[in-house]
Scaffold this motif. Structure first.
Motif, mmCIF file in Angstrom:
data_model
loop_
_atom_site.group_PDB
_atom_site.id
_atom_site.type_symbol
_atom_site.label_atom_id
_atom_site.label_comp_id
_atom_site.label_asym_id
_atom_site.label_seq_id
_atom_site.Cartn_x
_atom_site.Cartn_y
_atom_site.Cartn_z
ATOM 1 N N ALA A 11 56.685 4.650 -3.859
ATOM 2 C CA ALA A 11 56.704 3.225 -4.204
ATOM 3 C C ALA A 11 57.304 2.410 -3.066
ATOM 4 O O ALA A 11 56.773 1.335 -2.710
ATOM 5 N N PHE A 12 58.383 2.896 -2.478
ATOM 6 C CA PHE A 12 59.018 2.200 -1.345
ATOM 7 C C PHE A 12 58.063 2.130 -0.159
ATOM 8 O O PHE A 12 57.945 1.090 0.506
ATOM 9 N N TYR A 13 57.368 3.216 0.086
ATOM 10 C CA TYR A 13 56.379 3.292 1.161
ATOM 11 C C TYR A 13 55.259 2.269 0.937
ATOM 12 O O TYR A 13 54.865 1.543 1.858
ATOM 13 N N ALA A 14 54.756 2.200 -0.295
ATOM 14 C CA ALA A 14 53.677 1.257 -0.609
ATOM 15 C C ALA A 14 54.144 -0.188 -0.460
ATOM 16 O O ALA A 14 53.388 -1.053 0.007
ATOM 17 N N ILE A 15 55.385 -0.456 -0.840
ATOM 18 C CA ILE A 15 55.934 -1.805 -0.685
ATOM 19 C C ILE A 15 56.003 -2.188 0.789
ATOM 20 O O ILE A 15 55.658 -3.314 1.170
ATOM 21 N N GLN A 16 56.445 -1.253 1.622
ATOM 22 C CA GLN A 16 56.520 -1.533 3.066
ATOM 23 C C GLN A 16 55.130 -1.790 3.646
ATOM 24 O O GLN A 16 54.944 -2.684 4.485
ATOM 25 N N ARG A 17 54.147 -1.023 3.184
ATOM 26 C CA ARG A 17 52.762 -1.210 3.651
ATOM 27 C C ARG A 17 52.216 -2.567 3.199
ATOM 28 O O ARG A 17 51.615 -3.300 3.976
ATOM 29 N N ALA A 18 52.423 -2.892 1.921
ATOM 30 C CA ALA A 18 51.884 -4.138 1.377
ATOM 31 C C ALA A 18 52.588 -5.353 1.965
ATOM 32 O O ALA A 18 51.962 -6.406 2.158
ATOM 33 N N ALA A 19 53.884 -5.222 2.256
ATOM 34 C CA ALA A 19 54.643 -6.335 2.828
ATOM 35 C C ALA A 19 54.439 -6.466 4.335
ATOM 36 O O ALA A 19 54.863 -7.454 4.931
ATOM 37 N N GLN A 20 53.783 -5.448 4.931
ATOM 38 C CA GLN A 20 53.599 -5.394 6.387
ATOM 39 C C GLN A 20 54.948 -5.584 7.098
ATOM 40 O O GLN A 20 55.066 -6.347 8.063
ATOM 41 N N ALA A 21 55.953 -4.877 6.584
ATOM 42 C CA ALA A 21 57.300 -4.982 7.141
ATOM 43 C C ALA A 21 57.330 -4.484 8.578
ATOM 44 O O ALA A 21 56.662 -3.512 8.931
ATOM 45 N N GLY A 22 58.112 -5.150 9.396
ATOM 46 C CA GLY A 22 58.164 -4.796 10.815
ATOM 47 C C GLY A 22 59.198 -3.752 11.167
ATOM 48 O O GLY A 22 59.115 -3.116 12.224
ATOM 49 N N TRP A 23 60.177 -3.537 10.274
ATOM 50 C CA TRP A 23 61.274 -2.633 10.623
ATOM 51 C C TRP A 23 61.021 -1.184 10.230
ATOM 52 O O TRP A 23 61.623 -0.262 10.780
ATOM 53 N N LEU B 26 44.829 7.600 6.272
ATOM 54 C CA LEU B 26 44.626 6.357 7.039
ATOM 55 C C LEU B 26 45.739 6.164 8.062
ATOM 56 O O LEU B 26 45.498 5.675 9.172
ATOM 57 N N SER B 27 46.941 6.552 7.698
ATOM 58 C CA SER B 27 48.082 6.415 8.601
ATOM 59 C C SER B 27 47.904 7.280 9.849
ATOM 60 O O SER B 27 48.168 6.841 10.974
ATOM 61 N N LEU B 28 47.443 8.508 9.653
ATOM 62 C CA LEU B 28 47.206 9.398 10.791
ATOM 63 C C LEU B 28 46.027 8.913 11.630
ATOM 64 O O LEU B 28 46.062 8.976 12.875
ATOM 65 N N ALA B 29 44.982 8.408 10.954
ATOM 66 C CA ALA B 29 43.807 7.915 11.675
ATOM 67 C C ALA B 29 44.165 6.696 12.526
ATOM 68 O O ALA B 29 43.599 6.493 13.609
ATOM 69 N N GLN B 30 45.096 5.881 12.050
ATOM 70 C CA GLN B 30 45.488 4.680 12.797
ATOM 71 C C GLN B 30 46.109 5.037 14.141
ATOM 72 O O GLN B 30 45.943 4.309 15.117
ATOM 73 N N ASP B 31 46.791 6.167 14.204
ATOM 74 C CA ASP B 31 47.419 6.594 15.466
ATOM 75 C C ASP B 31 46.384 6.870 16.538
ATOM 76 O O ASP B 31 46.665 6.722 17.742
ATOM 77 N N GLU B 32 45.189 7.289 16.128
ATOM 78 C CA GLU B 32 44.139 7.639 17.081
ATOM 79 C C GLU B 32 43.120 6.518 17.277
ATOM 80 O O GLU B 32 42.191 6.641 18.062
ATOM 81 N N SER B 33 43.292 5.422 16.525
ATOM 82 C CA SER B 33 42.284 4.354 16.529
ATOM 83 C C SER B 33 42.574 3.298 17.594
ATOM 84 O O SER B 33 43.732 3.097 17.988
ATOM 85 N N ASP B 34 41.497 2.625 18.032
ATOM 86 C CA ASP B 34 41.622 1.551 19.016
ATOM 87 C C ASP B 34 41.690 0.173 18.359
ATOM 88 O O ASP B 34 41.886 -0.831 19.048
ATOM 89 N N ASP B 35 41.474 0.114 17.044
ATOM 90 C CA ASP B 35 41.560 -1.170 16.334
ATOM 91 C C ASP B 35 42.504 -1.015 15.136
ATOM 92 O O ASP B 35 43.123 0.031 14.958
ATOM 93 N N ASN C 210 44.749 0.196 4.670
ATOM 94 C CA ASN C 210 45.963 0.733 4.065
ATOM 95 C C ASN C 210 46.759 -0.369 3.374
ATOM 96 O O ASN C 210 47.346 -0.159 2.301
ATOM 97 N N PHE C 211 46.750 -1.553 3.979
ATOM 98 C CA PHE C 211 47.423 -2.694 3.361
ATOM 99 C C PHE C 211 46.798 -3.029 2.015
ATOM 100 O O PHE C 211 47.500 -3.235 1.021
#
Length: 333
Positions: free
Chosen positions: A111-123, A207-216, A223-224
């Motif tokens: 739940a905490f992880y999803a909140i951080q993703r949805a809030a697009q938190a920077g920290w 999706l999180s792992l794929a983002q590390d290898e993605s150019d966009d 994920n958001f």
């Protein structure tokens, strides 16, 4: 990448073996007959001293006389069977509490992880891998809890009294709740909840792992969106889960705040585990970009949710006290 040392692996295996032996021992020592149950209670009373034993014996005798006078031998037999069921429940309840507790830590982190993703938190992105690792326990933990619930439905234990048809037949309140509290619907709800939680965790991790290898940032945006949608599902499913898996253990007691109780408990426990794992990994020279500010942010969440948890519990207890409704104290007792 962090790898477990041999010393830590051996310690973990030893603890798992000790835990398994403890579980087996609990079931082996549970009484198998009414006579064994009575003997266990008698020996327990003797171990508490003469004064306490005499008091307990007197209370038992008074109860037995009352039972015999009002309902006769048939009710006495029912009382003895209830005593046996209660004692046989002990290892089951211990196993269930432990299984539920550790699974809820993983769910709280999710739940905490999803909140951080949805809030697009920077920290918090630096801590995403820690969160994803902790939530990996949701799969085995969810399976363990579901198996215990399934065994309850199959009457392998008596954790949920509303699953006993004989009890329901003599209880008007449980009869009124039977449309909701029935074994089939209960398991269907549990399967839907676990599928939703685990499904989000696995897809978001991918999706999180794929983002590390993605150019966009296509994976990031997706994920958001799924995290925001998951939080709606989570809020509903977590509340219903808390009613089903915990509150229905005592179906005559209920609280409209109970979902928040469970949420606050799992949330603060999950955040605390994130902090503990992060600090441990930092001590091993990993997570070099995580600094004191990240730990401080986690600590502020821990403090804030702890206060929220305290507020919920004290406020309801104060309500019960000044309204003078002692029947509501059942859960606290």
């Amino acid at each position: 990448m962090y790898t477990f040392s041999n010393r830590l692996k051996i310690a973990s295996i030893v603890l798992m073996i000790v835990g398994a032996l403890g579980i087996i021992g609990g079931f082996v020592m549970a009484p198998g007959t009414i006579a064994e149950a009575k003997e266990m209670v008698a020996s327990h009373d003797e171990g508490h001293g003469d004064a306490h034993g005499a008091e307990a014996e007197h209370a038992v005798k008074e109860n037995d006389h009352a039972v015999a006078d009002s309902h006769g031998e048939e009710h006495n037999s029912s009382h003895d069977q209830h005593l046996l069921d209660q004692l046989k429940n002990r290892p089951w309840s211990a196993l269930y509490v432990a299984a539920f507790f550790f699974m809820m830590i993983a769910l709280g982190v999710l739940a905490f992880y999803a909140i951080q993703r949805a809030a697009q938190a920077g920290w918090s992105p630096l801590l995403f891998r820690v969160m994803e690792a902790i939530t990996a326990y949701l799969v085995p933990g969810g399976i363990i809890v579901f198996v215990i619930l399934l065994l309850s439905v199959l009457h392998m234990n008596h954790l949920f009294i509303w699953m006993d048809a004989d009890v329901v037949a003599h209880d008007h309140l449980l009869q009124g709740k039977s449309g909701y509290l029935n074994p089939t619907f209960f398991l269907i709800r549990a399967a839907i909840f676990l599928a939703g939680w685990i499904g989000y965790r696995e897809y978001s991790r991918r999706l999180s792992l794929a983002q590390d290898e993605s150019d966009d940032n296509a994976n990031f945006k997706l994920n958001f969106r799924i995290s925001a949608a998951f939080l709606v599902f989570y809020l509903i499913s977590e509340s219903i889960m808390s009613w089903d898996w915990i509150m229905s253990v005592e179906p005559h007691w209920f609280s409209t705040l109970f979902g928040w109780y469970i949420f606050a408990s799992m949330f603060v426990s999950g955040i605390t585990v994130i902090a503990m794992v992060t600090i441990y990994l930092k001590s091993k020279g990993l997570l070099p970009d995580v600094n004191d500010s990240h730990i401080h942010d986690l600590a502020k969440f821990m403090f804030g949710i702890s206060i929220f948890w305290t507020y919920l519990w004290f406020s309801q207890f104060m309500l019960i006290w000044y309204s003078n409704i002692p029947e509501e104290v059942t859960y606290y007792v």
